[in-house]
Design a protein around this motif. Structure first.
Motif, PDB file in Angstrom:
ATOM      1  N   ASP A  80       2.226   3.992   1.048  1.00 46.48           N
ATOM      2  CA  ASP A  80       1.187   3.703   2.036  1.00 46.48           C
ATOM      3  C   ASP A  80       0.178   4.846   2.012  1.00 46.48           C
ATOM      4  O   ASP A  80       0.439   5.936   2.511  1.00 46.48           O
ATOM      5  CB  ASP A  80       1.801   3.563   3.423  1.00 46.48           C
ATOM      6  N   SER A  82      -3.045   4.297   3.044  1.00 48.25           N
ATOM      7  CA  SER A  82      -4.165   3.759   3.815  1.00 48.25           C
ATOM      8  C   SER A  82      -4.892   4.870   4.552  1.00 48.25           C
ATOM      9  O   SER A  82      -4.291   5.836   5.028  1.00 48.25           O
ATOM     10  CB  SER A  82      -3.660   2.709   4.811  1.00 48.25           C
ATOM     11  N   HIS A 106      -0.808   0.876  -1.370  1.00 51.93           N
ATOM     12  CA  HIS A 106      -1.438   0.136  -0.272  1.00 51.93           C
ATOM     13  C   HIS A 106      -2.502   1.026   0.363  1.00 51.93           C
ATOM     14  O   HIS A 106      -2.194   2.007   1.037  1.00 51.93           O
ATOM     15  CB  HIS A 106      -0.402  -0.252   0.779  1.00 51.93           C
ATOM     16  N   GLY A 108      -5.242  -0.460   2.119  1.00 54.65           N
ATOM     17  CA  GLY A 108      -5.869  -1.190   3.221  1.00 54.65           C
ATOM     18  C   GLY A 108      -7.261  -1.683   2.892  1.00 54.65           C
ATOM     19  O   GLY A 108      -7.853  -2.468   3.634  1.00 54.65           O
ATOM     20  N   GLU A 111      -8.676  -5.526   2.724  1.00 53.80           N
ATOM     21  CA  GLU A 111      -9.198  -6.304   3.845  1.00 53.80           C
ATOM     22  C   GLU A 111     -10.690  -6.599   3.689  1.00 53.80           C
ATOM     23  O   GLU A 111     -11.221  -7.511   4.327  1.00 53.80           O
ATOM     24  CB  GLU A 111      -8.953  -5.560   5.161  1.00 53.80           C
ATOM     25  N   ASP A 144      -4.733  -2.467  -4.058  1.00 53.48           N
ATOM     26  CA  ASP A 144      -5.562  -3.476  -3.396  1.00 53.48           C
ATOM     27  C   ASP A 144      -7.035  -3.067  -3.392  1.00 53.48           C
ATOM     28  O   ASP A 144      -7.739  -3.204  -2.397  1.00 53.48           O
ATOM     29  CB  ASP A 144      -5.061  -3.719  -1.967  1.00 53.48           C
ATOM     30  N   ASN A 172      -1.621  -8.379   0.021  1.00 53.35           N
ATOM     31  CA  ASN A 172      -0.333  -8.470   0.729  1.00 53.35           C
ATOM     32  C   ASN A 172       0.586  -7.282   0.510  1.00 53.35           C
ATOM     33  O   ASN A 172       1.799  -7.382   0.770  1.00 53.35           O
ATOM     34  CB  ASN A 172       0.412  -9.761   0.347  1.00 53.35           C
ATOM     35  N   ASP A 174       0.853  -4.709   2.277  1.00 51.49           N
ATOM     36  CA  ASP A 174       1.376  -4.269   3.572  1.00 51.49           C
ATOM     37  C   ASP A 174       2.719  -4.922   3.887  1.00 51.49           C
ATOM     38  O   ASP A 174       3.536  -4.366   4.627  1.00 51.49           O
ATOM     39  CB  ASP A 174       0.371  -4.570   4.685  1.00 51.49           C
ATOM     40  N   ARG A 175       2.980  -6.075   3.302  1.00 48.60           N
ATOM     41  CA  ARG A 175       4.235  -6.790   3.565  1.00 48.60           C
ATOM     42  C   ARG A 175       5.427  -6.155   2.853  1.00 48.60           C
ATOM     43  O   ARG A 175       6.567  -6.553   3.086  1.00 48.60           O
ATOM     44  CB  ARG A 175       4.088  -8.258   3.158  1.00 48.60           C
ATOM     45  N   LEU A 177       5.783  -2.665   2.866  1.00 50.89           N
ATOM     46  CA  LEU A 177       5.914  -1.291   3.349  1.00 50.89           C
ATOM     47  C   LEU A 177       7.273  -0.999   3.986  1.00 50.89           C
ATOM     48  O   LEU A 177       7.728   0.143   3.971  1.00 50.89           O
ATOM     49  CB  LEU A 177       4.787  -0.977   4.344  1.00 50.89           C
ATOM     50  N   GLN A 178       7.906  -2.005   4.554  1.00 47.70           N
ATOM     51  CA  GLN A 178       9.209  -1.799   5.187  1.00 47.70           C
ATOM     52  C   GLN A 178      10.362  -2.231   4.295  1.00 47.70           C
ATOM     53  O   GLN A 178      11.507  -2.298   4.741  1.00 47.70           O
ATOM     54  CB  GLN A 178       9.257  -2.570   6.516  1.00 47.70           C
TER      55      GLN A 178
END
Length: 205
Positions: A80, A82, A106, A108, A111, A144, A172, A174-175, A177-178
């Protein structure tokens, strides 16, 4: 098993990098009139979600179709990053990023896809980070954004001169990250070209 599609949908008005030829997607046959449907696509290889091979910016003679399939599939890792305008190496990455992974970043920035600033005001990787990824022997780096760098494209050259593939215009991320553990399948067309559009998915249990 869960599958996450990391691929941009290709539409007739899919935006392209400034200076690239426009994409067209049109229906050429209609079921009612012709008895079957058909569509025609005119596209450059760097439209939408795609993978850059070494021929894109170096004197390599290796087409993307020449590369072994195992280069496009592997254990995934996502960072991440971002909010960072310049994405640089951090010491904690030493234990997060393993060798031979497909690394996804990722930012961000995705977007903004479809807006003019998506292609002009994107975050970039530092050369130091790119050189570290070479030492880590990653298979592919994906993000991204439309590019990992800007003119004179030193990061592109660092990756391509060391056999690291580049996946651009992902979505996608962000989906993931966990997600602790996942695989990436980033398959280009079997096409004799410098690069190719690709269907990129992540799979995890």
């Amino acid at each position: 098993m869960t599958l996450i599609d990391l691929t941009r949908l290709l539409l007739d008005d899919t935006p392209v990098f400034p200076g690239d030829s426009a994409m067209t997607l049109k229906q050429t046959r209609n079921l009612d009139e012709d008895g079957y449907c058909n569509h025609e696509l005119t596209i450059n290889m760097h439209t939408g979600t795609h993978i850059d091979g070494p021929m894109h910016m170096t004197d390599s003679r290796t087409f993307i179709s020449d590369m072994p399939l195992e280069r496009f599939v592997g254990k995934g890792c996502v960072l991440d990053v971002s909010g960072q305008r310049e994405i640089d190496f951090k010491p904690e990455y030493e234990t997060i990023v393993e060798e031979n992974v497909i690394l996804l970043l990722h930012t961000g920035h995705g977007e903004l896809f479809g807006q003019p600033q998506y292609f002009t005001d994107y975050p970039v990787l530092t050369e130091r980070f790119a050189e570290w990824l070479v030492r880590k022997k990653v298979k592919m780096v994906g993000f991204d954004t439309p590019s990992p760098d800007k003119d004179p494209y030193a990061v592109h050259l660092t990756f391509m001169n060391h056999g690291i593939l580049i996946a651009e215009n992902l979505t996608n991320l962000d989906r993931l990250l966990q997600t602790r553990s996942f695989e990436v399948f980033a398959l280009p067309l079997r096409i004799r070209a410098d690069a190719s559009m690709a269907r990129v998915i992540a799979r995890f249990a």
